[in-house]
Design a protein around this motif. Structure first.
Motif, PDB file in Angstrom:
ATOM      1  N   SER A 170     -76.231   0.369  30.725  1.00  5.57           N
ATOM      2  CA  SER A 170     -76.029   1.636  30.030  1.00  5.57           C
ATOM      3  C   SER A 170     -76.625   2.795  30.832  1.00  5.57           C
ATOM      4  CB  SER A 170     -76.618   1.583  28.623  1.00  5.57           C
ATOM      5  OG  SER A 170     -77.989   1.260  28.654  1.00  5.57           O
ATOM      6  N   ASP A 171     -77.763   2.585  31.467  1.00  4.38           N
ATOM      7  CA  ASP A 171     -78.352   3.639  32.300  1.00  4.38           C
ATOM      8  C   ASP A 171     -77.440   3.971  33.484  1.00  4.38           C
ATOM      9  OD1 ASP A 171     -80.508   3.738  30.607  1.00  4.38           O
ATOM     10  OD2 ASP A 171     -81.923   2.781  31.973  1.00  4.38           O
ATOM     11  N   ASP A 185     -74.512   5.938  32.446  1.00  4.53           N
ATOM     12  CA  ASP A 185     -74.939   7.294  32.099  1.00  4.53           C
ATOM     13  C   ASP A 185     -75.198   8.150  33.332  1.00  4.53           C
ATOM     14  OD1 ASP A 185     -74.714   7.054  29.374  1.00  4.53           O
ATOM     15  OD2 ASP A 185     -76.828   6.576  29.044  1.00  4.53           O
ATOM     16  N   ARG A 245     -67.474   4.395  37.005  1.00  2.57           N
ATOM     17  CA  ARG A 245     -68.016   5.023  35.790  1.00  2.57           C
ATOM     18  C   ARG A 245     -66.935   5.593  34.873  1.00  2.57           C
ATOM     19  NH1 ARG A 245     -72.759   7.000  39.311  1.00  2.57           N
ATOM     20  NH2 ARG A 245     -74.490   5.679  38.592  1.00  2.57           N
ATOM     21  N   HIS A 247     -67.502   2.426  29.407  1.00  2.84           N
ATOM     22  CA  HIS A 247     -68.521   3.188  28.688  1.00  2.84           C
ATOM     23  C   HIS A 247     -69.535   2.165  28.181  1.00  2.84           C
ATOM     24  CE1 HIS A 247     -70.247   6.227  26.041  1.00  2.84           C
ATOM     25  NE2 HIS A 247     -70.131   5.398  25.023  1.00  2.84           N
TER      26      HIS A 247
END
Length: 443
Positions: free
Chosen positions: A286-287, A290, A329, A333
């Motif tokens: 998730s990082d 992001d 990316r 998601h």
């Protein structure tokens, strides 16, 4: 015979392998993961609109096996492995949304699909008189039981399961140690990442391989990952025929094998839409999505223990699929879900809608909850039966979760596991002792 598809390492090695070698080896010679030289692109018209999951799998996987000894056997392999349902059911909580239930196999988790397929391939690749082969499995909870069930008493095969002691649910631990015969469970004094590192080190050690041939049944094995594409393809094709719209998926994600299978199905031209990754508090993915650099880290224990992975192996394959960060990316998601939210999601859906989810599935359900009113054409992937996590789920919902018959039978067997330090040397020494003091192998 058609020209076979060849496979290479994610780390750029020049060695080109056929699918038989890929399945037998598990890991590429340079320590990378095998990938096809190119993903095939498929026509939707090639799939039987009335076909079963096994029929869909045989059509989907045919290009990966063409021109090989397993090609003619592929439809039979698929029928043997995929002899249970993976239904796409409507979700009571969200109109237009569905849940893809992957837990109806023998060990009550999605890992049954790949493990049974891999075992069926090995039954055809192995010959009488071959040196016994040891399958090494690092598990964060579900893989080990699925592999054990698939390979139990298979002639000429040993299974050695490494799991992080105290970091799997009690019922998962019982499953891992309840088989006996040609299956040995090792409870490692460390994390899943330790187990995974130890397995890779043994597979890459020529001296150990010379003593006792080794292979893998983790999702680092392409022979286990490829069949996992089948349920995404089958669900998406069925949805497309009924609604003329692609099906979007929310996938609970740990070592990234299940999510990668979904990504590859989309890359092969099938009607898969958006793909969201539901992670637990282990936030490496998730990082990254992001915008942070990809940074593996030590795993932390969570309620969704089968996803407690700080260094997901299949990130190498994801980078092979999309080599540039900006390209990768935009494809996916990812969101991390903490334990409090996992628990609250389980409670809310059980009380308000009568739907009971395992902690891993609950991470995906939470992402769906957060979407607001946009639920049409979304499917949450249910990776395991909630009864495997009774110590988490039952206190939250205040009642007993019914246990599936196959899981109940496993829980009635005696179980045991041998302790092992979390070091590469400890596993290698253990394997050497097995050669010096061999135990019986089934068959």
């Amino acid at each position: 015979m058609s020209e076979p598809l060849h496979y290479r390492s994610t780390r750029g090695g020049q060695h080109a392998a056929r699918i038989e070698e890929v399945i037998a080896a598990g890991l590429a010679p340079d320590g990378g993961l095998y990938v096809p030289e190119a993903l095939p692109y498929l026509d939707l018209a090639a799939f039987d609109p009335h076909g079963s999951l096994a029929d869909t799998a045989a059509t989907l996987l045919a290009p990966f096996f063409r021109g090989t000894a397993l090609a003619a056997e592929l439809p039979t392999i698929c029928r043997e492995a995929l002899d249970f349902e993976v239904p796409l059911r409507p979700l009571a909580s969200h109109e237009g949304a569905s849940v893809l239930e992957l837990f109806h196999g023998p060990s009550a988790a999605f890992k049954d699909v790949g493990a049974r397929f891999l075992a069926a391939c090995f039954r055809r690749l192995r010959r009488a008189g071959d040196t016994p082969l040891t399958i090494l499995v690092a598990t964060s909870g579900d893989t080990g039981a699925a592999v054990a069930a698939a390979f139990h008493r298979q002639p000429g095969m040993r299974v050695v399961i490494l799991y992080p002691d105290g970091r799997v649910s009690p019922r998962q631990a019982h499953q891992l140690g309840c088989f006996g015969d040609n299956v040995q469970a090792l409870r490692v004094a460390g994390s899943f990442d330790d187990c995974q590192r130890m397995v890779k080190a043994a597979l890459n050690d020529g001296a150990v391989q010379a003593l006792t041939p080794l292979s893998s049944a983790n999702s680092i094995s392409l022979g286990r990952l490829l069949p996992q594409m089948s349920y995404y393809a089958h669900a998406a094709l069925g949805w497309w025929r009924r609604h003329r719209a692609p099906l979007n998926f929310i996938v609970p994600t740990g070592n990234l094998g299940n999510a990668l299978a979904c990504v590859w199905v989309r890359e092969m031209g099938l009607p898969v839409g958006e793909i969201h990754l539901a992670c637990n508090a282990n936030a490496a993915l998730s990082d990254y999505f992001d915008g942070d650099p990809y940074r593996p880290r030590p795993a932390v224990p969570t309620l969704a223990n089968a996803m407690d992975v700080g260094a997901p192996s299949n990130f190498e394959r994801l980078r092979w699929t999309f080599p540039r960060d900006y390209e990768l990316r935009v494809q996916l998601h990812a969101v991390s879900v903490d334990d409090d939210t996992i628990g609250a999601t389980i409670v809310r859906h059980a009380r308000q809608h009568g739907e009971v989810f395992c902690p891993h599935t609950a991470t995906a359900v939470h992402l769906l909850d957060d979407m607001g009113a946009t639920h049409a054409s979304w499917a949450v992937v249910a990776t395991a039966h909630p009864a495997k996590f009774d110590s988490v789920v039952e206190p939250l919902i205040g009642r007993r979760v019914e246990v599936p018959p196959a899981l109940a039978a496993m829980l009635q067997r005696p179980a045991s596991a041998e302790p092992l330090p979390a070091s590469d040397a400890a596993l290698k020494a253990w394997l050497r002792r097995q050669v010096e003091q061999p135990q019986a192998v089934a068959g």
